[in-house]
Design an enzyme around this catalytic site. Sequence first.
Site, PDB file in Angstrom:
ATOM      1  N   ASP A  48      14.307  29.275  14.623  1.00 12.92           N
ATOM      2  CA  ASP A  48      13.654  28.448  15.807  1.00 12.92           C
ATOM      3  C   ASP A  48      14.635  27.457  16.541  1.00 12.92           C
ATOM      4  O   ASP A  48      14.362  26.262  16.931  1.00 12.92           O
ATOM      5  CB  ASP A  48      12.522  27.408  15.120  1.00 12.92           C
ATOM      6  CG  ASP A  48      13.096  26.564  14.065  1.00 12.92           C
ATOM      7  OD1 ASP A  48      14.292  26.895  13.339  1.00 12.92           O
ATOM      8  OD2 ASP A  48      12.684  25.556  14.012  1.00 12.92           O
ATOM      9  N   ASP A  56      15.093  22.463  18.949  1.00  9.46           N
ATOM     10  CA  ASP A  56      14.744  23.143  17.498  1.00  9.46           C
ATOM     11  C   ASP A  56      13.035  22.822  17.367  1.00  9.46           C
ATOM     12  O   ASP A  56      12.891  21.475  17.565  1.00  9.46           O
ATOM     13  CB  ASP A  56      15.581  22.602  16.514  1.00  9.46           C
ATOM     14  CG  ASP A  56      15.438  23.261  15.156  1.00  9.46           C
ATOM     15  OD1 ASP A  56      16.296  24.046  14.814  1.00  9.46           O
ATOM     16  OD2 ASP A  56      14.304  22.936  14.357  1.00  9.46           O
TER      17      ASP A  56
END
Length: 348
Positions: free
Chosen positions: A258, A215
């Site tokens: 993301d 992430d």
Amino acid sequence: MGIGEPALHERPVGVAPSGGVALRAQLSAVEFALFAQFGIRHDLQANTQLFRRGDVGTSMFIVVSGAISLDFGAGLAPKQLLCNDFFGELGLLIERHPRSCDARASCDSVLLEITHANFHRLIDQDPATVVFFLRRTLARVVSSEQRLIGQLSRRNQELEAALGNLYSTHNELTNTRELVYSDDLTGLNNRRALTAYLQRSHRSGKRPQGLLLIDCDDFKGLNDVHGHLVGDQALQRLGRILNSVAGNDDIACRLGGDEFCILLAQADVDCLARVADFILEAARGWGSDPRAAAEACSVSIGMALVDEGHHWNDTYSRADKALYEAKRRGGNRAQWFVDRSSGQRRLG
């Protein structure tokens, strides 16, 4: 009409594939009278098989009454022969010539068979009539070959067109599959592809051994400061990094936003840690490149070994908790799951 110049009895029987008229060769009355003197009579019941394609031919046949069906196979139209038609002449003229079709009586029929020995007697009896018959037969064979070549040429064109359609369909299916299983922005696999990968692994019994959840750190801040275009470029850079470390049996996916993951087919503690360190270092390298300074974005990674005795959701949950712990500690790091109830670090 003299006996040395018998009439040609060829009448149209249909439109040839080339667009012309296909002719049926028949014996003239003079020829029939001559051949009947030396022919061997055969009475055939309906559906009697006279010969099969590939059988060695040694004689020709003349239809006295009834009908004979010639089946050439390979998608070619069968041919129906009627009274005074002759067939199988190549078996008479060419030694051990294989039959090019199946011959079957369509109904109760009577045939005359001309053997090699009897054909020589025909020549002795009336050579002029036989020579004219041979000339006509040769012309018919040449014409038939030309029609056959035309048929095969058209079939070849049809096959090429069919293959072209198959290639186009294959390409369309491939493109459709890429659209269904690929992430538009990064080119990585998406959640559908991950689900399909897990299903294949489960069916084959060869489950992946390691999971990394990745992430971006403060991705919202990157978008807010530099704009979404720069944010997209950061995700594309991360996608290229993950794609570079995924082997043929591994899978790298963008799960959404993301959030990314990599499933490694072969992995242990050291292997998983090395891959995580490589991703971290590559992401940190963004900041050292002045041209990409605006896109600099560190990442956090949660690591977990896959436990074959547990459901996939359990492995994902442990990796997700490890990722959350990496974020809680400031990001820009890789983290194993820590079981706070026992105070122990859990790897798998």
